[in-house]
Scaffold this motif. Sequence first.
Motif, PDB file in Angstrom:
ATOM      1  N   TYR A  15      13.961   4.527   1.454  1.00  0.00           N
ATOM      2  CA  TYR A  15      12.631   4.158   1.955  1.00  0.00           C
ATOM      3  C   TYR A  15      12.213   5.079   3.106  1.00  0.00           C
ATOM      4  O   TYR A  15      13.044   5.523   3.904  1.00  0.00           O
ATOM      5  CB  TYR A  15      12.629   2.708   2.417  1.00  0.00           C
ATOM      6  N   ASP A  61       3.701   3.050   1.004  1.00  0.00           N
ATOM      7  CA  ASP A  61       3.784   3.303   2.445  1.00  0.00           C
ATOM      8  C   ASP A  61       2.708   4.284   2.899  1.00  0.00           C
ATOM      9  O   ASP A  61       2.076   4.091   3.953  1.00  0.00           O
ATOM     10  CB  ASP A  61       5.163   3.844   2.819  1.00  0.00           C
ATOM     11  N   TRP A  64      -0.675   2.698   2.959  1.00  0.00           N
ATOM     12  CA  TRP A  64      -0.751   1.782   4.113  1.00  0.00           C
ATOM     13  C   TRP A  64      -1.047   2.561   5.399  1.00  0.00           C
ATOM     14  O   TRP A  64      -1.785   2.094   6.275  1.00  0.00           O
ATOM     15  CB  TRP A  64       0.557   1.014   4.236  1.00  0.00           C
ATOM     16  N   LEU A 270       9.562   2.039   7.095  1.00  0.00           N
ATOM     17  CA  LEU A 270       8.166   1.633   7.268  1.00  0.00           C
ATOM     18  C   LEU A 270       7.907   0.256   6.678  1.00  0.00           C
ATOM     19  O   LEU A 270       7.163  -0.535   7.252  1.00  0.00           O
ATOM     20  CB  LEU A 270       7.241   2.671   6.623  1.00  0.00           C
ATOM     21  N   ARG A 271       8.522  -0.040   5.562  1.00  0.00           N
ATOM     22  CA  ARG A 271       8.288  -1.349   4.944  1.00  0.00           C
ATOM     23  C   ARG A 271       8.841  -2.465   5.825  1.00  0.00           C
ATOM     24  O   ARG A 271       8.278  -3.561   5.860  1.00  0.00           O
ATOM     25  CB  ARG A 271       8.878  -1.401   3.535  1.00  0.00           C
ATOM     26  N   ARG A 274       6.371  -2.868   8.657  1.00  0.00           N
ATOM     27  CA  ARG A 274       5.212  -3.586   8.150  1.00  0.00           C
ATOM     28  C   ARG A 274       5.505  -5.079   8.031  1.00  0.00           C
ATOM     29  O   ARG A 274       4.666  -5.922   8.366  1.00  0.00           O
ATOM     30  CB  ARG A 274       4.801  -2.992   6.802  1.00  0.00           C
TER      31      ARG A 274
END
Length: 300
Positions: A15, A61, A64, A270-271, A274
């Motif tokens: 990720y 990502d 976003w 990043l997820r 978030r």
Amino acid sequence: MPPPVFRFAPSPNGYLHLGHAYSALLNFDLASQQGGRFLLRIEDIDVTRCRPEFEAAIYEDLAWLGISWETPVRRQSEHFARYREAVEGLSAQGLIYPSFESRAEITRLVAEREAVAPWPRDPDGAPLYPGVAKSLSLEQRQQLIAQGAPYALRLDIEAALARTTDLAWREEGAGPGGEHGFVNASPQAWGDVILARKETPTSYHLSVVIDDALQSVTHVVRGRDLFWSTSVHRLLQQLLGIPRPVYRHHRLIEDASGHKLSKSTQATALRELRRQGVTAAEVRRLVGLPDGSRTTTGGC
């Protein structure tokens, strides 16, 4: 005059984290400021580690973060034939040879040599190739390949350098030692680098220069950890007769202990940020970028 072309080229083997966010946003901002194009490329030549869910997460990502890109997206795994063609061309010039030692055998050879004297290492700290494959006869090489032995295809750096001149590049960022402006490449520091393997007809070094040329990339903006890899890339660009882009190596985003962020550091994904409620605007501030597309040249 055609517009400048920037690109962000992640590998879908994990990720994205804050370091990726900084590089992607910086490229996107620079393209926006200069009226240029922004490309997304998926570098998925490692078919054993790259996974569809990671690729899907990259798109999620980046969207976003407010980043948009041209389509279709180039996926390296769909272009193995093009990379194989380049390898065959270099091989026809006598610039490539197969080596047959396993990683364990290379480790043993290096240990034997270091027991006598220090063994040279590349800019990343890995020992240069210590084997004797270059001295094998054509018949010996063909016999080993016919027997199904695993092999790596290495660039004969000495022979390659004999065919090239002016390997400098224009650096708009800064290297680890503050290098800026026109930088002289030193590909010999890497030894006989691997350009392909039996099971994979390319490597990062080879595919990245081919893709940048095919996609008309004019500005390569990437992390400072890849600064000295540019030496190999300049050499390959000359050997393959492809254009030299402008380079800009930017600072790295580090963790609290001063180490470069890694995909294995889940807290920086990043997820995950978030999920914790962090906004895209806050990510920009976390990596030191201003709001919107008003990126300055500072810190790069």
